[in-house]
Structures are given as C-alpha cells and as structure tokens.
Design a protein around this motif. Sequence first.
Motif, mmCIF file in Angstrom:
data_model
loop_
_atom_site.group_PDB
_atom_site.id
_atom_site.type_symbol
_atom_site.label_atom_id
_atom_site.label_comp_id
_atom_site.label_asym_id
_atom_site.label_seq_id
_atom_site.Cartn_x
_atom_site.Cartn_y
_atom_site.Cartn_z
ATOM 1 N N ASP A 1 -3.056 14.383 -14.778
ATOM 2 C CA ASP A 1 -3.886 14.255 -15.311
ATOM 3 C C ASP A 1 -4.492 15.540 -14.371
ATOM 4 O OD1 ASP A 1 -6.992 14.356 -16.126
ATOM 5 O OD2 ASP A 1 -7.592 13.001 -14.363
ATOM 6 N N MET A 2 -4.466 16.172 -16.442
ATOM 7 C CA MET A 2 -4.850 17.804 -16.221
ATOM 8 C C MET A 2 -6.999 18.217 -16.018
ATOM 9 S SD MET A 2 -2.528 19.412 -16.721
ATOM 10 C CE MET A 2 0.019 19.002 -17.328
ATOM 11 N N HIS A 3 -7.666 16.883 -16.612
ATOM 12 C CA HIS A 3 -8.616 17.885 -17.233
ATOM 13 C C HIS A 3 -9.592 16.862 -16.501
ATOM 14 C CE1 HIS A 3 -6.937 19.053 -21.019
ATOM 15 N NE2 HIS A 3 -6.638 18.613 -20.874
ATOM 16 N N SER A 4 -9.414 15.956 -15.294
ATOM 17 C CA SER A 4 -10.651 15.920 -14.496
ATOM 18 C C SER A 4 -11.682 16.143 -13.615
ATOM 19 C CB SER A 4 -10.107 13.745 -14.255
ATOM 20 O OG SER A 4 -9.018 13.794 -13.772
ATOM 21 N N ILE A 5 -10.123 16.519 -13.184
ATOM 22 C CA ILE A 5 -10.451 17.543 -11.571
ATOM 23 C C ILE A 5 -10.808 19.440 -12.001
ATOM 24 C CG2 ILE A 5 -10.610 18.099 -9.709
ATOM 25 C CD1 ILE A 5 -9.389 15.378 -8.924
ATOM 26 N N PRO A 6 -11.621 19.682 -11.994
ATOM 27 C CA PRO A 6 -11.515 21.289 -12.659
ATOM 28 C C PRO A 6 -10.283 21.991 -11.185
ATOM 29 C CG PRO A 6 -13.908 20.571 -12.747
ATOM 30 C CD PRO A 6 -12.776 19.593 -12.226
ATOM 31 N N GLY A 7 -9.547 22.576 -12.182
ATOM 32 C CA GLY A 7 -8.739 23.169 -11.243
ATOM 33 C C GLY A 7 -7.631 22.913 -10.411
ATOM 34 N N LYS A 8 -7.273 21.574 -11.068
ATOM 35 C CA LYS A 8 -6.536 20.701 -10.380
ATOM 36 C C LYS A 8 -5.479 19.948 -11.513
ATOM 37 C CE LYS A 8 -8.402 21.348 -6.364
ATOM 38 N NZ LYS A 8 -7.375 22.083 -5.361
ATOM 39 N N ILE A 9 -4.712 19.469 -11.009
ATOM 40 C CA ILE A 9 -3.648 18.761 -11.560
ATOM 41 C C ILE A 9 -3.121 17.168 -11.255
ATOM 42 C CG2 ILE A 9 -1.087 18.224 -13.160
ATOM 43 C CD1 ILE A 9 -1.483 21.815 -13.390
ATOM 44 N N VAL A 10 -3.590 16.128 -11.709
ATOM 45 C CA VAL A 10 -3.657 15.370 -10.660
ATOM 46 C C VAL A 10 -2.032 15.117 -11.369
ATOM 47 C CG1 VAL A 10 -4.605 13.337 -10.522
ATOM 48 C CG2 VAL A 10 -6.377 14.957 -10.110
ATOM 49 N N LEU A 11 -1.201 14.345 -10.262
ATOM 50 C CA LEU A 11 0.098 13.038 -10.525
ATOM 51 C C LEU A 11 -0.700 11.959 -10.131
ATOM 52 C CD1 LEU A 11 2.087 15.059 -8.888
ATOM 53 C CD2 LEU A 11 1.469 15.553 -11.612
ATOM 54 N N LYS A 12 -0.171 10.769 -11.164
ATOM 55 C CA LYS A 12 -1.033 9.848 -10.527
ATOM 56 C C LYS A 12 0.367 8.595 -11.581
ATOM 57 C CE LYS A 12 -3.753 9.615 -14.671
ATOM 58 N NZ LYS A 12 -5.212 9.312 -15.365
ATOM 59 N N MET B 1 -9.380 8.047 -6.568
ATOM 60 C CA MET B 1 -8.847 6.724 -7.169
ATOM 61 C C MET B 1 -7.707 5.736 -6.195
ATOM 62 S SD MET B 1 -9.034 7.922 -11.001
ATOM 63 C CE MET B 1 -9.229 6.116 -11.377
ATOM 64 N N VAL B 2 -6.774 6.065 -6.097
ATOM 65 C CA VAL B 2 -5.787 5.473 -5.072
ATOM 66 C C VAL B 2 -6.211 4.820 -4.263
ATOM 67 C CG1 VAL B 2 -3.536 5.873 -4.713
ATOM 68 C CG2 VAL B 2 -3.868 7.022 -6.217
ATOM 69 N N ALA B 3 -7.089 6.484 -3.188
ATOM 70 C CA ALA B 3 -6.915 5.705 -1.754
ATOM 71 C C ALA B 3 -7.848 4.303 -2.427
ATOM 72 C CB ALA B 3 -8.254 6.877 -1.522
ATOM 73 N N ALA C 1 0.682 -1.012 0.091
ATOM 74 C CA ALA C 1 -0.047 -0.690 0.029
ATOM 75 C C ALA C 1 0.761 1.502 0.047
ATOM 76 C CB ALA C 1 -1.146 0.496 1.206
ATOM 77 N N PHE C 2 2.137 1.366 0.487
ATOM 78 C CA PHE C 2 2.860 1.859 0.739
ATOM 79 C C PHE C 2 3.214 2.867 -0.834
ATOM 80 C CE2 PHE C 2 3.304 0.360 4.492
ATOM 81 C CZ PHE C 2 3.538 1.828 5.533
ATOM 82 N N LEU C 3 3.780 1.727 -1.642
ATOM 83 C CA LEU C 3 3.741 2.168 -3.132
ATOM 84 C C LEU C 3 2.706 2.988 -4.063
ATOM 85 C CD1 LEU C 3 4.507 -1.812 -4.306
ATOM 86 C CD2 LEU C 3 6.267 0.861 -4.190
ATOM 87 N N PHE C 4 1.552 3.147 -3.447
ATOM 88 C CA PHE C 4 0.786 3.962 -3.655
ATOM 89 C C PHE C 4 0.493 5.368 -3.417
ATOM 90 C CE2 PHE C 4 -0.387 -0.304 -4.917
ATOM 91 C CZ PHE C 4 -0.821 -0.230 -6.128
ATOM 92 N N ILE C 5 1.325 5.871 -1.861
ATOM 93 C CA ILE C 5 1.369 6.629 -1.132
ATOM 94 C C ILE C 5 2.757 7.668 -1.733
ATOM 95 C CG2 ILE C 5 0.942 7.952 0.910
ATOM 96 C CD1 ILE C 5 -0.135 5.508 1.543
ATOM 97 N N GLY C 6 2.177 9.296 -1.788
ATOM 98 C CA GLY C 6 3.226 9.484 -2.349
ATOM 99 C C GLY C 6 3.606 10.263 -3.643
ATOM 100 N N ARG C 7 4.477 11.011 -4.047
ATOM 101 C CA ARG C 7 4.836 12.008 -5.499
ATOM 102 C C ARG C 7 4.726 10.749 -6.482
ATOM 103 N NH1 ARG C 7 4.844 17.177 -6.709
ATOM 104 N NH2 ARG C 7 6.057 16.907 -8.879
#
Length: 768
Positions: free
Chosen positions: A644-655, A724-726, A556-562
Amino acid sequence: MWNVVPKYYQHIVALAFAVKEINENPQILPNFTLGFHIYDNYFTAQQTYHATMLLIYTLGRLIPNYKCNIHQNMIAILSGLEPQASLHAAALLDTYKIPKVGCIACSFPWSLSSSAKELLETLQHQGILSLLLHFEWTWIGVLVSNDEYGERFVQTVLPVFSRRGICFAFIERIYRHTIVTEMGDHFKSGAKTRDKIIESEANVVVIYGENFVIDFLRWFPYLSDHEHMTEKGKVWIIPAQMELTSVAYQKNWTTDIFHGALAFTIHSNDLPGFKMFVEKRNPSSTKGDGFIVDFWQQAFGCVFPSHFFGEVTGDTCTGQEKLDSLPGALFEISMTGHSYSIYNAVYALAYALHAMSSCRFKHNSIHHYLKRVSFNNSAGDKVSFDRNGELLAGFDIVNWIILPNQSFHRVKVGRMDHQDSSMEKTIHPISVCSESCLPGSSKKVKEGEPFCCYACIPCSEGKVSDLKDMNDCYKCTDESYPNKKQDMCIPKDIIFLSYEEPLGLSLAILALFCSVITALVLGTFMKHHRTPIVRANNRTLTYTLLIFLLLCFLSAFLFIGRPQKLTCLLQQTAFGIIFSTAISSVLAKTITVILAFMATMPGSSTRKWMGKRLSISTVISCSLVQVAICTAWLVSSPPFPDADMHSIPGKIVLKCNEGSITMFCCVLGYMGLLAIVCFSVAFFVRKLPDTFNEAKFITFSMLIFCSVWLSFVPTYISSKGKYMVAVEIFSILASSAGLLGCIFSPKCYIIILRPQLNKRERLIRRKT
C-alpha cells in the motif's frame, strides 16, 4: 597629419617581426628575401580600392592592367581588420587571381575561404551563448552596429539565444556617427540609448558589430552624468573583431567602464623575442617604416619639428619615449590576437613559397601549397589547414582588468575552439529578469512580459521540484514522497507488523501466553476427564472447543511478520474456519444443555437425540459451510501479498490484500451469524435448573464475543497500515480469551480449588 589608431601599429610590428625572423632563418627560403608594402585604407571603400590597386601594380603609380617592373613580384596580399575593407580588397584581387590571405579575414582569423569565416562566426556565436549559459545570465542587453553586419547578428543569432532561454532587456542599434555634435539629433539619440542601458536591470550587455560601437560607450561621460555607471557594474561581452582602441584626442578618456569586460580574442601566445623587438623600436632606429613617426606623435601627443609643417605649439618628441608607458587603449606591448594572426599568416605564406620553390613542377599556384602548410610556430602552436584548405583557429576568452593608469591586463579565463571549450567561473554578477525559483517552487510566467520574467509559486501538495527554475512541479514515484521543503523525493519507509517492534512483540507474547493457558486448561480437563464436571457437558465438545481455541490463539502468528504468499492465503481463511468451528462447538454445547434438560422431563422423547452423534454433526455441518465459503474465496480471488503506497504518507505498507472484499465479508458475516444464533439459544436457556448448566457462561462468552467483533468493524475500517493488522489480532485474542475465560474458568475453579464440588451428588441435585 592624419588621426591614426596607434594600437594598430602593433600589426605592422608583428608583420616586420615575422619577415625579419624568416629572412634570418636559413631553413626557410634560403635564396629569397621577403619584403612587403603597407598601405592604409583609412577605413573607407575608396581608399581600400586605391591602396589595393597600388599594391597590385608595385611601383606606387596607378596604371591599371599594366605591370611596370617585372622584377618586383607580389606573391599575396594580407587584408585588413575591418570586414568591409577585406571585402573591398577581395573584389579586386579575385579579378586578377592574386591570393588574398585575410589576417583577420572579415575580422576573423585568416583563412582561404568564406566558409571558414562562417564557421568561425558560428563558433564565436556558440561561445557567447555558452558564456551566458555558463554564468546563468538570462536577462541581457544587446548593442549592435546599425549595418548589415549587426543586423545579421540580430536576425540570425539572437533567435538561437532566445530558444536557449536568453531574454533581451533591450536591443539597441548604434549608428557610425551617433556622436557628431553636442546639439545634433544623433547626440540626443545617443543620450537616450545611454540612459536605457544604465537604467536597465540587465547587468550583462553583448556588443556586436564594428569598432565604433565601443567608441560610443566611451562617450558615456559626455552624454550625461557618469556617476551611476560604476554602481550598475555592467559586464560587456565583446567579440573578437572589436578592440578597445584610442586615437590621439581620446588619449585621456577614461576606460573604467570596460573594467571586468569579457572579450573574445583571436587565440594568441607569447612569441620569444617579440616584446624586446617592440621595446627597441623608435623613430631613430627604425628604417623604412613610414608609419612610425605618425604613430609616435599620435601615441605620445608630441611632434617632430622636422615632420611638422607650421608653428610647433605642443611638446617636442625626443624619440626616446617608452612604449610600455602608454595606456593599453593606445598601445600594448604584449601581442594581441590580431597581431598573432598576422604573424602566422606571414609564416604560412613563407612556408607555402618555400614548398613551391622546392618543387620540381611549378605548375600549381601558391593556393595549392597554402592548403598543405603545416608547421609549429615559435610559440609552440601548430598552424595547419584542414582538408578543405581552412585554418580554423579558436578564441581566447579574456577578462579586461583596467588599472588606475588606464593600462589594462588581459586575464585569460577560458578557451573556445572546435575540439574543446573551457571557462573559469571568476566573475559573479547577476543578470536575470527574475530571481531563480528555488527547488520546491515552479515558475509562473507574468502576463505580457518575456518568458524570462516570472513569479515563483510553491509546489502544490504532493509535488516537488528538485532543480532551479522548473516550469512545473512533478509527483514523486510511488516508492518515494516529498520532503517538507518539497525540493526532493525521499524513499518511503517499508513498514509491516513485525516481531522486532514493541506492538508486534507484545501481541506475539500475549498470543503465546493465551495459547499456554489454553493448553494448560486442556491438560487439566484431560487429567480429570472422569470427573462429573468434565463428563457433564460432553467431553468431546469440550476438547474440540479447547483445541480450536488453542488454534485461534496460534492463528494470530499468521498476521505478524512480513507478508508472504502462504501466510496471506492462510490468514483469513484459517482464522474463519477455526473460529467457525469453535463457535459451532459452543453452539453444540448449548444444544446439548437443552436436550439434557428436556430428557429429564417425564415422558420426554428427546432422549433418543442425546449422544455424540448430534453434537459432532452440528460442529461438522456448521464448519463445512465456512469451509465452502473459504474454498470459493481461494478459487475465485485468493488473498496475495501487496504494498500500500498511499494510505500513509511517506510509508509503504506491506500487507495481505484480501483479493475479494465480498468474500472476506462473507466469512466474517457467517461467523457473526453463528455467534448470534449461539448467543440467542444460550440466552433463552441460561436459567435452566442445572448445577452444571453452561448456558449462562456461554451467554456471557458470546456477549463478549459479539461485542468484540461488532467494535472490530469500525475500528478496522478507520485504521491504517500495520494498525489494521493489530486490530484484527487483538480482536482474535480478545474474543478467544472471552470464550476461554467465561466457559472454562468456573470449571477450572471447581476442578482445582473446589474439588469437593466435583461430585455426582451435586450433578443430580435440583434446585428447589
């Protein structure tokens, strides 16, 4: 007595002042005395030609092509104010090769060639355009004289204005004799023009042409009611060749209409001693001035009986009247731009003559020396010609302030020349067809109307406009998004599931807690590895399952962090392999239960299948399939860090981008297949009569496992960003905890709390 224009008398005074200074200056023409003749052209071509001929032949008698007095030599001629007068004079002077220095050459600062006039015309046109753009006046009216001069302005200059965004509410042409009689057609035409100007929404009007256009504006009170003029607050833009002047019968006319006007004037400066020279001038003290008596009578509305033929009915002039008491439209004490040009022109001729007289070789004409003149006048301004022999003076932009006594102040608010231009924003009228479209909206041109007339429409969703009057809104870059007002782009916040936020920290603590519990269970089993309950269900499989459950929690720790390149490669593949191995261990334990039961039956041949070899083979073979799938995934289309630039308005989601959704589904699908097989087998053997039968616990654990991952799919798809990660982390922890709790909590209960049940006798006892 002629109706003269008193204001122009200052030009005569400026000429006399310059000649007086030169004659009193021992440094300029020490052995010469300058003189001059002045003739009035009365603004007609006939009088202009006649006056020019009289000047050429010096005696005042018109004898063409013959000089009657060789001792009177004319050096040059200073031409007048009106464009046509200058052209008429030039036609004769060019024939006789006599230099003509246009003081206001064709109504512009004096020069030696027509190209200079054109350059200055262009400069003034640019100045007017700059003025309009500076104050954002895009909806204007235009008044021009109905002649070649005004028409050229309409045909050549106004299209340039239009290309720079200026629209015209009206373009009116004014005839020289628009006002003739109160009942004439010209009067009616003038009234219509006046009404159009007053009723127009354009609050700025550009005037261009000859001076009679200004006289037309002063007729406004007599054309119709004047009451609305001050309410409209028109701003008049007046070029350098036009002046606010009055003749005698206009003395009492109001000039309030011009209050606040912006005028281009020939650049001028205060000359030391000039004001005093003007104030001391009067008919009794001035000799040789043939104009001062007429000027005095016209300006002060009085008569000198000795100069008036007939019965005197008006006031008598004393000659002691004060010039500074006259309204500005009649006479100004301070030097105007036109008079300043005359002053400089006289000095230029004097310096050129001085240079010519000092030269040993006198073969060159005065033109040759005029081109090389360069000096500083008494006001400190440099006067010189460029390499083409042209003096290109600039313009002052002045604001006319009309005082109650009809005098006016000229307040300089800007400067326009070839090197520099500056303006002060001291006037604030609004002259637009449509109000500016504020940021957050764009223009929509109204059909059938000029492009300056438009409606404002809000920007559509996802677009912004950050300036006034934009033709269209635009999309923000991927790294930014529109604010609520849609007038600017705001940098997007970068988000990912981190340890610094409550959600990430909570999941990390939960994963660590489960890992510790798993490690304790493993330690407990290893400590009691010789007890019957540990040995009963294949210790190797038990340890393998516990180790991989521990790895499940730690994964699970692989999914947490940048997201990083390495973590993205390991996230799904490590998770898939570890979980598949754990489920394979559970499946092997289930098979072990079946074989153990069957081996106890009389005559059974399954005993030979018992042992570690089968269980290890089951775990390895099932896990290798998942390893093969993950290897193919990493080779063909490996996961990678993504934004991800578009899925959440006003947010850049690093994934972590899965790279291949198909391979991701294969990993989950194979893991689900193992879970279903394991659940099915455990379900069928859950009621076998064995005290330490794990099948029932495995059934419950796999039921939880399958329920978690079946609910994971729609939840994962409907989630966005870090959630999604959570969801995936929670599914990993929940399913692993289900396996750990259902399979090992009963055994830990016996080992720790009920050790008396952990006996061999309990193992071999059968249910009745």
